[in-house]
Design a protein around this motif. Structure first.
Motif, short mmCIF file in Angstrom:
data_model
loop_
_atom_site.label_atom_id
_atom_site.label_comp_id
_atom_site.label_asym_id
_atom_site.label_seq_id
_atom_site.Cartn_x
_atom_site.Cartn_y
_atom_site.Cartn_z
N GLN A 23 24.27 -17.06 -15.10
CA GLN A 23 24.45 -16.30 -16.33
C GLN A 23 25.52 -15.23 -16.19
O GLN A 23 26.26 -14.95 -17.14
CB GLN A 23 23.12 -15.66 -16.75
CG GLN A 23 23.11 -15.12 -18.18
CD GLN A 23 23.40 -16.20 -19.22
OE1 GLN A 23 22.88 -17.30 -19.14
NE2 GLN A 23 24.24 -15.88 -20.18
N ILE A 24 25.62 -14.64 -15.02
CA ILE A 24 26.68 -13.64 -14.79
C ILE A 24 28.05 -14.30 -14.86
O ILE A 24 28.98 -13.76 -15.47
CB ILE A 24 26.49 -12.94 -13.43
CG1 ILE A 24 25.21 -12.10 -13.43
CG2 ILE A 24 27.71 -12.07 -13.11
CD1 ILE A 24 25.20 -10.99 -14.46
N VAL A 25 28.18 -15.48 -14.26
CA VAL A 25 29.46 -16.18 -14.28
C VAL A 25 29.81 -16.58 -15.72
O VAL A 25 30.96 -16.47 -16.15
CB VAL A 25 29.42 -17.44 -13.39
CG1 VAL A 25 30.76 -18.17 -13.44
CG2 VAL A 25 29.10 -17.05 -11.94
N ILE A 26 28.81 -16.99 -16.47
CA ILE A 26 29.03 -17.36 -17.88
C ILE A 26 29.49 -16.14 -18.68
O ILE A 26 30.44 -16.21 -19.47
CB ILE A 26 27.74 -17.94 -18.49
CG1 ILE A 26 27.44 -19.32 -17.88
CG2 ILE A 26 27.86 -18.06 -20.02
CD1 ILE A 26 26.08 -19.87 -18.24
N ARG A 27 28.84 -15.02 -18.47
CA ARG A 27 29.20 -13.80 -19.21
C ARG A 27 30.59 -13.33 -18.83
O ARG A 27 31.33 -12.82 -19.69
CB ARG A 27 28.16 -12.70 -18.94
CG ARG A 27 26.79 -13.02 -19.52
CD ARG A 27 25.79 -11.91 -19.25
NE ARG A 27 24.46 -12.27 -19.74
CZ ARG A 27 23.39 -11.48 -19.67
NH1 ARG A 27 23.50 -10.26 -19.12
NH2 ARG A 27 22.22 -11.89 -20.13
N GLU A 34 37.08 -14.52 -24.36
CA GLU A 34 36.71 -14.03 -25.69
C GLU A 34 36.09 -15.15 -26.52
O GLU A 34 36.49 -15.43 -27.65
CB GLU A 34 37.92 -13.43 -26.41
CG GLU A 34 38.50 -12.20 -25.70
CD GLU A 34 39.66 -11.57 -26.45
OE1 GLU A 34 40.19 -12.22 -27.38
OE2 GLU A 34 40.03 -10.43 -26.12
N GLN A 35 35.11 -15.82 -25.90
CA GLN A 35 34.43 -16.92 -26.55
C GLN A 35 32.93 -16.73 -26.48
O GLN A 35 32.42 -15.93 -25.68
CB GLN A 35 34.81 -18.26 -25.88
CG GLN A 35 36.26 -18.64 -26.06
CD GLN A 35 36.59 -19.97 -25.40
OE1 GLN A 35 35.97 -20.36 -24.42
NE2 GLN A 35 37.56 -20.68 -25.95
N THR A 36 32.21 -17.50 -27.26
CA THR A 36 30.75 -17.44 -27.25
C THR A 36 30.22 -18.23 -26.06
O THR A 36 30.96 -19.03 -25.44
CB THR A 36 30.17 -18.04 -28.54
OG1 THR A 36 30.49 -19.45 -28.57
CG2 THR A 36 30.72 -17.34 -29.77
N GLU A 37 28.96 -18.03 -25.76
CA GLU A 37 28.36 -18.80 -24.66
C GLU A 37 28.40 -20.29 -24.96
O GLU A 37 28.64 -21.11 -24.06
CB GLU A 37 26.92 -18.35 -24.41
CG GLU A 37 26.26 -19.11 -23.27
CD GLU A 37 24.94 -18.52 -22.82
OE1 GLU A 37 24.19 -19.23 -22.12
OE2 GLU A 37 24.66 -17.34 -23.14
N ALA A 38 28.17 -20.64 -26.21
CA ALA A 38 28.20 -22.06 -26.59
C ALA A 38 29.58 -22.67 -26.33
O ALA A 38 29.69 -23.80 -25.84
CB ALA A 38 27.84 -22.20 -28.06
N GLN A 39 30.62 -21.92 -26.61
CA GLN A 39 31.98 -22.41 -26.38
C GLN A 39 32.28 -22.55 -24.90
O GLN A 39 32.89 -23.54 -24.46
CB GLN A 39 32.99 -21.47 -27.03
CG GLN A 39 32.99 -21.50 -28.55
CD GLN A 39 33.90 -20.44 -29.15
OE1 GLN A 39 33.88 -19.28 -28.75
NE2 GLN A 39 34.72 -20.83 -30.12
#
Length: 300
Positions: A23-27, A34-39
């Motif tokens: 989750q840290i890497v995703i954030r 500058e994208q959403t998590e889904a993207q």
């Protein structure tokens, strides 16, 4: 806010925010892109699909490199596995076949994911996806593990290098093996200590590996070194998940790898001026390929 340059910082952020390493890497990626998590997840799913397609292509199609030096070894391993002729067992043999499949697709100019480089592209998919499929892991679980691998890749790139020209093959196959070991340990439920130990052990095991491509091509011995990288990743994850710790912290191992890479002579860093590239057979192969190229130019 979620930027990290070391393994210690990555773990600190995860513990502070009470979330997983993935989750840290995703954030971090969300902030940078500058994208959403889904993207962000969609992009990783796309990479996962490319990895799976490369494995399938390498195992099912009769492919060979443009030089003719490599091709078909993945299918040979798979054929032997299916016939029960394996020294190391079905799962391990499957991982080796998958690894070689991706590497051979790369040598044949096919589509792969450089993870972290094209020369080491078979290690992460070959090891991680074999273990994931064996354990019936979901796509979400696999994608999260890939983000963990990416996080460790980012750290290695920032503290050392993932370039064979800069640090030898330890920076390519070593880094890929470390990323894969961390990802597998995460996928199978290892805690942060096990994940970082797996990454550290894998990198330690390939410390000092030189980059000496025959004829300057990313084929010999590169493809077989991918198989060794997968073997190393699986071994390191097995040790770490059993509770075996790396006495040297992951960050210190990465810095040591950087120093070893800096100490390697240029002949052993992708220049093809040393190691296997300068053996009698290596020189003969180079000469023959050069002659073939000249003949082709004349005919054109």
């Amino acid at each position: 806010m979620y930027n990290f340059k070391t393994v210690a910082e990555l773990i600190e952020l995860a513990e502070k925010n009470e979330v997983s390493l993935a989750q840290i890497v995703i954030r971090r990626e969300m902030e940078l892109a500058e994208q959403t998590e889904a993207q962000v997840r969609a992009k990783m799913i796309s990479s996962l699909e490319v990895m799976r397609a490369a494995i399938k292509k390498g195992l099912q199609e009769d492919i060979s490199s443009m030089s003719g030096l490599t091709g078909g070894d993945a299918r040979r391993i798979e054929k032997a596995r299916l016939a029960g002729k394996t020294v190391v067992g079905d799962l391990f043999s499957r991982a080796l076949a998958n690894t070689l499949a991706v590497s051979e697709v790369n040598a044949a100019m096919g589509k792969i994911v450089a993870a972290p480089t094209a020369g080491s592209c078979g290690i992460l998919p070959g090891s991680l996806l074999t273990i994931a499929d064996h354990n019936n892991c979901t796509q979400t679980e696999i994608v999260d593990a890939l983000f963990v691998a990416a996080g460790f890749g980012v750290i290695i790139a920032q503290q050392a290098s993932v370039s064979g020209a800069a640090g030898g093959c330890q920076a390519e196959c070593g880094s890929a093996s470390s990323m894969a070991a961390a990802a597998i340990s995460y996928l199978l439920g290892g805690d942060n200590k096990a994940i970082t130990s797996a990454a550290a052990i894998a990198l330690k095991n390939i410390l000092g590996l030189v980059c000496d491509p025959v004829a300057g091509l990313v084929e010999v011995p590169c493809i077989k070194r991918n198989a060794i990288g997968t073997s190393n990743a699986l071994t390191s994850a097995e040790l770490a998940l059993a509770g075996v710790e790396s006495l040297i912290p992951a960050d210190e191992v990465i810095v040591a790898m950087k120093k070893v890479g800096d100490a390697l002579p240029c002949e052993l860093k992708e220049t093809s001026l040393g190691g296997l590239a300068t053996t009698p057979t290596g020189c003969k192969i180079k000469s023959q390929l050069r002659q073939n190229s000249l003949k082709t130019e004349r005919n054109e």
